[in-house]
Design an enzyme around this catalytic site. Structure first.
Site, mmCIF file in Angstrom:
data_model
loop_
_atom_site.group_PDB
_atom_site.id
_atom_site.type_symbol
_atom_site.label_atom_id
_atom_site.label_comp_id
_atom_site.label_asym_id
_atom_site.label_seq_id
_atom_site.Cartn_x
_atom_site.Cartn_y
_atom_site.Cartn_z
ATOM 1 N N TRP A 231 81.075 4.736 75.315
ATOM 2 C CA TRP A 231 80.208 3.550 74.762
ATOM 3 C C TRP A 231 81.637 2.510 74.000
ATOM 4 O O TRP A 231 82.784 3.335 73.652
ATOM 5 C CB TRP A 231 79.744 3.508 73.968
ATOM 6 C CG TRP A 231 78.991 4.149 74.061
ATOM 7 C CD1 TRP A 231 78.587 5.318 73.679
ATOM 8 C CD2 TRP A 231 77.490 3.720 75.226
ATOM 9 N NE1 TRP A 231 76.827 6.097 74.035
ATOM 10 C CE2 TRP A 231 76.652 5.561 75.176
ATOM 11 C CE3 TRP A 231 76.913 2.989 75.742
ATOM 12 C CZ2 TRP A 231 75.561 5.080 75.830
ATOM 13 C CZ3 TRP A 231 76.137 2.926 76.781
ATOM 14 C CH2 TRP A 231 75.598 4.075 76.438
ATOM 15 N N GLU B 293 49.078 2.069 80.362
ATOM 16 C CA GLU B 293 50.075 1.761 79.567
ATOM 17 C C GLU B 293 49.630 2.390 78.147
ATOM 18 O O GLU B 293 50.965 2.790 77.553
ATOM 19 C CB GLU B 293 50.103 0.128 79.466
ATOM 20 C CG GLU B 293 51.105 -0.544 80.894
ATOM 21 C CD GLU B 293 52.225 -0.082 81.175
ATOM 22 O OE1 GLU B 293 52.975 -0.046 80.741
ATOM 23 O OE2 GLU B 293 52.397 0.523 82.841
ATOM 24 N N ASN C 277 58.288 -7.498 77.656
ATOM 25 C CA ASN C 277 58.438 -5.593 78.852
ATOM 26 C C ASN C 277 58.718 -5.685 79.252
ATOM 27 O O ASN C 277 60.938 -5.313 79.575
ATOM 28 C CB ASN C 277 57.115 -4.853 78.397
ATOM 29 C CG ASN C 277 57.685 -3.078 79.423
ATOM 30 O OD1 ASN C 277 58.101 -2.768 78.514
ATOM 31 N ND2 ASN C 277 56.890 -3.004 80.653
ATOM 32 N N TRP D 164 73.845 2.212 73.210
ATOM 33 C CA TRP D 164 71.800 2.245 72.978
ATOM 34 C C TRP D 164 71.662 2.098 71.398
ATOM 35 O O TRP D 164 70.705 0.959 71.219
ATOM 36 C CB TRP D 164 71.178 2.940 73.826
ATOM 37 C CG TRP D 164 71.244 4.380 73.710
ATOM 38 C CD1 TRP D 164 72.053 5.372 74.046
ATOM 39 C CD2 TRP D 164 70.420 4.836 72.554
ATOM 40 N NE1 TRP D 164 71.778 6.893 72.705
ATOM 41 C CE2 TRP D 164 70.415 6.187 72.461
ATOM 42 C CE3 TRP D 164 68.558 4.486 71.761
ATOM 43 C CZ2 TRP D 164 70.080 7.334 71.684
ATOM 44 C CZ3 TRP D 164 68.526 6.001 71.714
ATOM 45 C CH2 TRP D 164 68.797 6.443 71.003
ATOM 46 N N TRP E 28 52.093 5.230 78.176
ATOM 47 C CA TRP E 28 53.840 5.701 77.547
ATOM 48 C C TRP E 28 53.395 5.369 76.380
ATOM 49 O O TRP E 28 54.796 5.885 76.033
ATOM 50 C CB TRP E 28 53.950 4.475 78.451
ATOM 51 C CG TRP E 28 54.416 3.874 79.404
ATOM 52 C CD1 TRP E 28 53.973 3.961 80.983
ATOM 53 C CD2 TRP E 28 55.477 5.167 80.701
ATOM 54 N NE1 TRP E 28 54.232 4.133 82.217
ATOM 55 C CE2 TRP E 28 55.685 5.081 81.656
ATOM 56 C CE3 TRP E 28 57.168 5.598 79.651
ATOM 57 C CZ2 TRP E 28 56.538 6.019 83.428
ATOM 58 C CZ3 TRP E 28 57.423 6.539 80.410
ATOM 59 C CH2 TRP E 28 57.947 6.460 81.972
ATOM 60 N N TRP F 43 64.931 3.242 74.360
ATOM 61 C CA TRP F 43 65.945 2.296 74.704
ATOM 62 C C TRP F 43 66.444 4.084 75.728
ATOM 63 O O TRP F 43 67.630 3.431 76.289
ATOM 64 C CB TRP F 43 66.941 1.891 73.347
ATOM 65 C CG TRP F 43 66.059 0.510 72.927
ATOM 66 C CD1 TRP F 43 65.748 0.056 72.548
ATOM 67 C CD2 TRP F 43 67.362 -0.253 73.644
ATOM 68 N NE1 TRP F 43 65.845 -0.799 72.238
ATOM 69 C CE2 TRP F 43 66.999 -1.439 73.021
ATOM 70 C CE3 TRP F 43 68.870 -0.023 73.862
ATOM 71 C CZ2 TRP F 43 67.683 -3.015 72.875
ATOM 72 C CZ3 TRP F 43 69.308 -1.486 74.568
ATOM 73 C CH2 TRP F 43 69.147 -2.770 74.153
HETATM 74 C C1 LIG Z 1 64.112 -1.603 75.351
HETATM 75 C C2 LIG Z 1 62.622 -1.634 74.935
HETATM 76 C C3 LIG Z 1 62.135 -1.144 73.346
HETATM 77 C C4 LIG Z 1 60.814 -0.827 73.082
HETATM 78 N N1 LIG Z 1 60.328 -0.959 72.352
HETATM 79 C C5 LIG Z 1 58.777 -0.896 71.950
HETATM 80 C C6 LIG Z 1 58.860 -0.831 70.468
HETATM 81 O O1 LIG Z 1 59.503 -0.767 69.783
HETATM 82 N N2 LIG Z 1 56.867 -1.297 70.051
HETATM 83 C C7 LIG Z 1 56.217 -1.286 71.081
HETATM 84 O O2 LIG Z 1 54.993 -0.873 70.727
HETATM 85 N N3 LIG Z 1 56.685 -0.979 72.629
HETATM 86 C C8 LIG Z 1 57.494 -1.534 72.832
HETATM 87 N N4 LIG Z 1 58.521 -1.147 73.935
HETATM 88 C C9 LIG Z 1 57.587 -0.818 75.161
HETATM 89 C C10 LIG Z 1 56.872 -1.899 75.517
HETATM 90 O O3 LIG Z 1 57.931 -3.013 75.737
HETATM 91 C C11 LIG Z 1 55.678 -2.637 75.303
HETATM 92 O O4 LIG Z 1 55.008 -2.470 74.601
HETATM 93 C C12 LIG Z 1 55.221 -3.941 75.464
HETATM 94 O O5 LIG Z 1 55.521 -4.886 75.546
HETATM 95 C C13 LIG Z 1 53.578 -4.873 74.248
HETATM 96 O O6 LIG Z 1 52.482 -5.698 75.430
HETATM 97 P P1 LIG Z 1 51.108 -5.952 74.982
HETATM 98 O O7 LIG Z 1 50.910 -5.326 74.119
HETATM 99 O O8 LIG Z 1 51.158 -7.248 75.874
HETATM 100 O O9 LIG Z 1 51.812 -4.166 76.363
HETATM 101 P P2 LIG Z 1 50.449 -4.299 77.325
HETATM 102 O O10 LIG Z 1 50.579 -4.251 78.571
HETATM 103 O O11 LIG Z 1 49.417 -5.334 76.897
HETATM 104 O O12 LIG Z 1 49.962 -2.678 77.408
HETATM 105 C C14 LIG Z 1 48.776 -2.154 76.227
HETATM 106 C C15 LIG Z 1 49.707 -0.645 75.454
HETATM 107 O O13 LIG Z 1 49.969 -0.178 75.633
HETATM 108 C C16 LIG Z 1 51.254 -0.284 75.303
HETATM 109 N N5 LIG Z 1 52.730 0.301 76.214
HETATM 110 C C17 LIG Z 1 53.470 -1.032 76.840
HETATM 111 N N6 LIG Z 1 54.184 0.244 77.412
HETATM 112 C C18 LIG Z 1 54.664 0.525 77.704
HETATM 113 C C19 LIG Z 1 56.446 0.893 76.760
HETATM 114 N N7 LIG Z 1 56.621 0.916 78.279
HETATM 115 N N8 LIG Z 1 56.715 1.730 76.387
HETATM 116 C C20 LIG Z 1 55.827 2.896 74.947
HETATM 117 N N9 LIG Z 1 54.018 2.137 75.029
HETATM 118 C C21 LIG Z 1 53.764 0.682 75.897
HETATM 119 C C22 LIG Z 1 51.576 -1.098 74.124
HETATM 120 O O14 LIG Z 1 51.354 -0.036 72.474
HETATM 121 C C23 LIG Z 1 51.170 -2.072 74.923
HETATM 122 O O15 LIG Z 1 50.628 -2.573 72.866
HETATM 123 C C24 LIG Z 1 59.401 -1.561 74.478
HETATM 124 C C25 LIG Z 1 60.237 -1.648 75.372
HETATM 125 C C26 LIG Z 1 61.746 -1.338 75.726
HETATM 126 C C27 LIG Z 1 62.240 -2.017 77.147
#
Ligand SMILES: Cc1cc2nc3c(=O)[nH]c(=O)nc-3n(C[C@H](O)[C@H](O)[C@H](O)COP(=O)(O)OP(=O)(O)OC[C@H]3O[C@@H](n4cnc5c(N)ncnc54)[C@H](O)[C@@H]3O)c2cc1C
Length: 451
Positions: free
Chosen positions: A300, A269, A336, A354, A272, A377
């Site tokens: 759109w 993660e 997420n 979007w 990502w 997005w």
């Molecule tokens: C439409 C959309 C918009 C989003 N916007 C953001 C945003 O502005 N900022 C943001 O940090 N994340 C964003 N995310 C990714 C993700 O939803 C969050 O990082 C996550 O929910 C954070 O929760 P956590 O810290 O418990 O994640 P955990 O599951 O604990 O993951 C650990 C870390 O990995 C990173 N991570 C995890 N999933 C993703 C992902 N899909 N993309 C990028 N990094 C990821 C984050 O830094 C997160 O803190 C977005 C996802 C979607 C679908």
């Protein structure tokens, strides 16, 4: 010799290579943060991010003060403010940790200008696990497919070990004048809508470290199976702390390594996040333009008024969507899985661009991130790197059955959602979305790709 450490998206003392390098010199230190909302290409912060920044700067100011270093706050274009401070305070060396978005062009220009003026200027890696230029495909280009990208990262030498907080820091004898944090008015006052944010979050390095420790002490076992269920507290919730650099990804990586089962999934993660930043590095206008050019012609909805407002307020009549949008509004965060569902609903069932959804998240998320937000997005909309195919449309009702079967999440955030009339017919809007995608691709409607 006077060294200036320029803090940006790295509001911490631990694993801060620029600060650690400053401590190697016996000269005095100036610590600077510049609020730049005016330089070309800089994206102004959203409301929730401004709220977070206030708290984070307060903590950094206190942590530096405990070591005898004042935090100097200035506002304006970095290309003017930094040289002014350098000239006024007789700075001989400027250090910072690198940024990887569009604003890095200002940093590069500044570095050149400082050096031309006889001031040493050095930047350090500290905010990503891997430098974007170091992870490229066989043709020397950025990866567009996540699995290949992450494989290449894992085959690369591991991220460097975090650097410790310097034991001795000495303030420069003469410190530049500073704005007050309150004068920046980063927190909302009338009305103060941030009560729910303050209830859920504590910005700052100490809170980031505590959250990381709590998450790892609980062990990562169960993370892989649990992370899709919004009512379960399986995620680390480190994203806003990572966004502001209150903890470095290298520290998270190294401390997580022996956290038990599922650690590889957790690290992927972080992968990502890394992928999003490497993508932004190559495409700095990620929040404005789809990576896939097919989408330039996407039809759109041109006047989304009432439906957009219903989505923003969590009044669509689809409980999982409404619960997510209200969690976001009240706390600055959304799980997420629910981010994916709400984004899919906006772009596919409502056919709203979007970029409009991305801008709403940008304004309301405490973790609003210049790379991760537009990247994800685009991923959901279908125009991004390694994106979900356009025809994969999340059904919010099925998603609720799968991931919130007992209704705990919906009950918590939108207990009244079942009483709200649905603003769109799922089946008809799905057919409309597929037809729009076909039109944008110039394909025949109903072609086999649109399954
Ligand atoms: C439409 C959309 C918009 C989003 N916007 C953001 C945003 O502005 N900022 C943001 O940090 N994340 C964003 N995310 C990714 C993700 O939803 C969050 O990082 C996550 O929910 C954070 O929760 P956590 O810290 O418990 O994640 P955990 O599951 O604990 O993951 C650990 C870390 O990995 C990173 N991570 C995890 N999933 C993703 C992902 N899909 N993309 C990028 N990094 C990821 C984050 O830094 C997160 O803190 C977005 C996802 C979607 C679908």
């Amino acid at each position: 010799m006077t060294t200036l450490v320029w803090f940006r998206d790295d509001l911490r003392l631990a694993d801060h290579p620029a600060l650690a390098a400053a401590a190697t010199d016996p000269g005095g230190l100036i610590a600077l943060f510049v609020l730049d909302e005016v330089s070309a290409g800089v994206r102004p912060l959203g409301g929730a991010a401004r709220w977070w920044l206030h708290g984070s700067l307060e903590r950094l100011r206190d942590d530096l003060a405990a070591r005898g270093i004042p935090l100097i706050l200035r506002r304006g274009a970095v290309g003017e403010v930094v040289p002014d401070v350098v000239a006024d305070a007789g700075v001989t060396r400027v250090l910072w940790n690198r940024r990887y978005g569009g604003e890095r062009h200002h940093d590069a220009a500044l570095k050149e200008r400082l050096r031309a003026g006889g001031v040493a200027a050095h930047s350090f890696p500290g905010n990503l696990l891997f430098e974007p230029g170091a992870i490229l495909n066989g043709q020397g280009l950025p990866y567009r497919v996540y699995s290949a990208f992450w494989r290449a990262c894992l085959a690369h030498p591991a991220p460097a070990a975090p650097v410790a907080i310097p034991e001795h820091l000495t303030a420069a004898a003469s410190q530049p004048q500073s704005d007050t944090l309150d004068a920046w008015a980063l927190r909302p006052t009338s009305p103060n809508w941030a009560g729910g944010l303050a209830e859920r979050w504590t910005p700052g390095e100490a809170a980031a470290q505590a959250r990381l420790t709590r998450f790892l002490d609980g062990g990562t076992a169960g993370y892989a199976a649990g992370r899709d269920f919004p009512a379960r507290a399986t995620g680390s919730e480190l994203s806003p702390h990572l966004r502001w650099g209150e903890v470095s990804p290298r520290e998270v990586w190294h401390r997580a390594l022996d956290a038990g089962a599922d650690v590889a999934v957790f690290l992927s993660e972080l992968g990502w996040r890394e992928f999003a930043w490497h993508t932004l590095f190559a495409a700095p206008d990620l929040h404005l333009r789809g990576l896939n050019a097919h989408f330039d012609a996407f039809p759109w909805e041109t006047a989304p008024g009432a439906e957009l407002a219903a989505w923003q307020r969590g009044e669509t009549g689809f409980p999982l969507v409404d619960a997510g949008m209200r969690e976001l509004w009240q706390t600055g965060f959304m799980h997420n899985r629910v981010r994916m569902v709400t984004a899919s609903f906006l772009t596919k069932n409502l056919l709203i661009d979007w970029r409009i959804g991305e801008a709403w998240f940008w304004d309301t998320l405490v973790d609003a991130d210049a790379a991760s937000n537009p990247f994800n997005w685009q991923w959901v909309a279908g125009c991004g790197a390694d994106a979900a195919p356009y025809f994969r449309i999340f059904n919010p009702v099925t998603q609720q059955h799968k991931f919130d079967r007992d209704g705990a999440y919906v009950e918590r955030w939108a207990p009244d959602a079942l009483l709200t009339p649905e603003i769109v017919d799922l089946r008809a809007s799905r057919v409309r979305a597929l037809a729009a995608a076909d039109r944008a691709r110039g394909a025949t409607p109903g072609s086999p790709s649109a399954e």
